[in-house]
Design a protein around this motif. Sequence first.
Motif, PDB file in Angstrom:
ATOM      1  N   ALA A  96       0.817  -1.215   0.000  1.00 48.98           N
ATOM      2  CA  ALA A  96       0.000   0.000   0.000  1.00 48.98           C
ATOM      3  C   ALA A  96       0.843   1.253   0.000  1.00 48.98           C
ATOM      4  CB  ALA A  96      -0.933  -0.008   1.216  1.00 48.98           C
ATOM      5  N   ASP A  97       2.062   1.169   0.536  1.00 51.30           N
ATOM      6  CA  ASP A  97       2.953   2.334   0.581  1.00 51.30           C
ATOM      7  C   ASP A  97       3.812   2.471  -0.672  1.00 51.30           C
ATOM      8  OD1 ASP A  97       2.090   3.008   3.174  1.00 51.30           O
ATOM      9  OD2 ASP A  97       3.503   1.586   4.067  1.00 51.30           O
ATOM     10  N   SER A  98       3.731   1.493  -1.569  1.00 47.73           N
ATOM     11  CA  SER A  98       4.522   1.535  -2.791  1.00 47.73           C
ATOM     12  C   SER A  98       3.695   1.008  -3.962  1.00 47.73           C
ATOM     13  CB  SER A  98       5.797   0.689  -2.633  1.00 47.73           C
ATOM     14  OG  SER A  98       6.583   0.730  -3.814  1.00 47.73           O
ATOM     15  N   PRO A  99       2.731   1.806  -4.441  1.00 50.00           N
ATOM     16  CA  PRO A  99       1.887   1.364  -5.563  1.00 50.00           C
ATOM     17  C   PRO A  99       2.730   0.971  -6.773  1.00 50.00           C
ATOM     18  CG  PRO A  99       1.007   3.366  -4.571  1.00 50.00           C
ATOM     19  CD  PRO A  99       2.370   3.154  -3.963  1.00 50.00           C
ATOM     20  N   GLY A 100       2.324  -0.079  -7.449  1.00 49.32           N
ATOM     21  CA  GLY A 100       3.033  -0.535  -8.637  1.00 49.32           C
ATOM     22  C   GLY A 100       4.138  -1.533  -8.356  1.00 49.32           C
ATOM     23  N   ALA A 101       4.272  -1.969  -7.104  1.00 49.00           N
ATOM     24  CA  ALA A 101       5.367  -2.881  -6.760  1.00 49.00           C
ATOM     25  C   ALA A 101       5.302  -4.178  -7.546  1.00 49.00           C
ATOM     26  CB  ALA A 101       5.339  -3.169  -5.259  1.00 49.00           C
ATOM     27  N   THR A 102       4.100  -4.680  -7.830  1.00 44.12           N
ATOM     28  CA  THR A 102       3.980  -5.958  -8.531  1.00 44.12           C
ATOM     29  C   THR A 102       4.334  -5.848 -10.014  1.00 44.12           C
ATOM     30  OG1 THR A 102       1.622  -5.602  -8.954  1.00 44.12           O
ATOM     31  CG2 THR A 102       2.212  -6.804  -6.948  1.00 44.12           C
ATOM     32  N   LEU A 103       4.414  -4.620 -10.524  1.00 43.90           N
ATOM     33  CA  LEU A 103       4.736  -4.426 -11.934  1.00 43.90           C
ATOM     34  C   LEU A 103       6.171  -3.973 -12.159  1.00 43.90           C
ATOM     35  CD1 LEU A 103       1.479  -3.599 -11.605  1.00 43.90           C
ATOM     36  CD2 LEU A 103       1.768  -3.273 -14.059  1.00 43.90           C
ATOM     37  N   SER A 104       6.955  -3.899 -11.101  1.00 47.88           N
ATOM     38  CA  SER A 104       8.316  -3.362 -11.239  1.00 47.88           C
ATOM     39  C   SER A 104       9.162  -4.223 -12.177  1.00 47.88           C
ATOM     40  CB  SER A 104       8.989  -3.253  -9.873  1.00 47.88           C
ATOM     41  OG  SER A 104       9.087  -4.512  -9.238  1.00 47.88           O
ATOM     42  N   GLY A 105       9.011  -5.548 -12.099  1.00 44.15           N
ATOM     43  CA  GLY A 105       9.769  -6.423 -12.990  1.00 44.15           C
ATOM     44  C   GLY A 105       9.382  -6.240 -14.440  1.00 44.15           C
ATOM     45  N   LEU A 106       8.091  -6.094 -14.697  1.00 44.82           N
ATOM     46  CA  LEU A 106       7.602  -5.850 -16.054  1.00 44.82           C
ATOM     47  C   LEU A 106       8.176  -4.559 -16.612  1.00 44.82           C
ATOM     48  CD1 LEU A 106       5.643  -6.059 -18.504  1.00 44.82           C
ATOM     49  CD2 LEU A 106       3.889  -5.050 -17.050  1.00 44.82           C
ATOM     50  N   LEU A 107       8.103  -3.492 -15.841  1.00 45.64           N
ATOM     51  CA  LEU A 107       8.571  -2.195 -16.322  1.00 45.64           C
ATOM     52  C   LEU A 107      10.080  -2.186 -16.534  1.00 45.64           C
ATOM     53  CD1 LEU A 107       6.337   0.143 -14.124  1.00 45.64           C
ATOM     54  CD2 LEU A 107       5.952  -0.639 -16.472  1.00 45.64           C
ATOM     55  N   SER A 108      10.822  -2.874 -15.669  1.00 43.21           N
ATOM     56  CA  SER A 108      12.278  -2.961 -15.838  1.00 43.21           C
ATOM     57  C   SER A 108      12.628  -3.712 -17.116  1.00 43.21           C
ATOM     58  CB  SER A 108      12.909  -3.651 -14.629  1.00 43.21           C
ATOM     59  OG  SER A 108      12.766  -2.879 -13.461  1.00 43.21           O
ATOM     60  N   GLU A 109      11.861  -4.779 -17.399  1.00 41.36           N
ATOM     61  CA  GLU A 109      12.133  -5.559 -18.611  1.00 41.36           C
ATOM     62  C   GLU A 109      11.822  -4.741 -19.860  1.00 41.36           C
ATOM     63  OE1 GLU A 109      13.735  -9.225 -19.975  1.00 41.36           O
ATOM     64  OE2 GLU A 109      13.580  -8.310 -17.988  1.00 41.36           O
ATOM     65  N   VAL A 110      10.752  -3.969 -19.823  1.00 41.51           N
ATOM     66  CA  VAL A 110      10.416  -3.118 -20.966  1.00 41.51           C
ATOM     67  C   VAL A 110      11.501  -2.067 -21.186  1.00 41.51           C
ATOM     68  CG1 VAL A 110       8.771  -1.410 -21.840  1.00 41.51           C
ATOM     69  CG2 VAL A 110       7.938  -3.510 -20.776  1.00 41.51           C
TER      70      VAL A 110
END
Length: 215
Positions: free
Chosen positions: A79-93
């Motif tokens: 809750a304190d870091s929105p988007g945490a579950t997508l960090s790997g996706l965004l790094s790969e892109v």
Amino acid sequence: EFCQNATITEYGETLLSEMMARGMIIEVDHFPQWSYQRAFEILEENDYPAAGTHGRDANGRIYAIGGISKINLGRCQDADSPGATLSGLLSEVDLITAMGGYPAVGFGFDLNGFAGAPGPRFGDGGCSSDQPNATSYPFTSYAGDVTFTEPSLGSRTVDFDTEGMIHIGLLPELLEDARRDAVSEDDLEPLFRSAEGYIRMWEKAEERGAAMRGG
């Protein structure tokens, strides 16, 4: 990964050359490490793309030759870091873009009855901390053209939050889960370009094969 001393045999290198000449899709992630290294040397010498179906990208080298890899989304939200579950996706892109590739990446689940699928975030076996964004129904698809209601198996209601993605029919729930964690709707866009990314890899394989045949 380096426990084998040998690399690709002479016959193996011939097989790779013949596959490339025929425009075939070459999957590299099941090579042992030394063979993986040699395969990339051969692919790069011929500017020929490959598919990394288990998520290996050779530090971006697979994207530089027009190939593809895959990702899995993180499961635990913060809750304190929105988007945490997508960090790997965004790094790969970001890596794909930096290597001159097409910014698209797909899932890889290995749903064969033995490998694990994305698990639950809530309840036993879920994430250790309090989790935000529980699934609620109905919800609409990313494109907005489909409405999803609570899923069931026979007479049993399936709870994605506490059971996870127990079959491929719960892929919409997985996407919605990530969507609710995303900072921006655009964060998920590369997933919906994955088919185009695969087609571009396939087209390049056929083009390079034709060039290698002299046709």
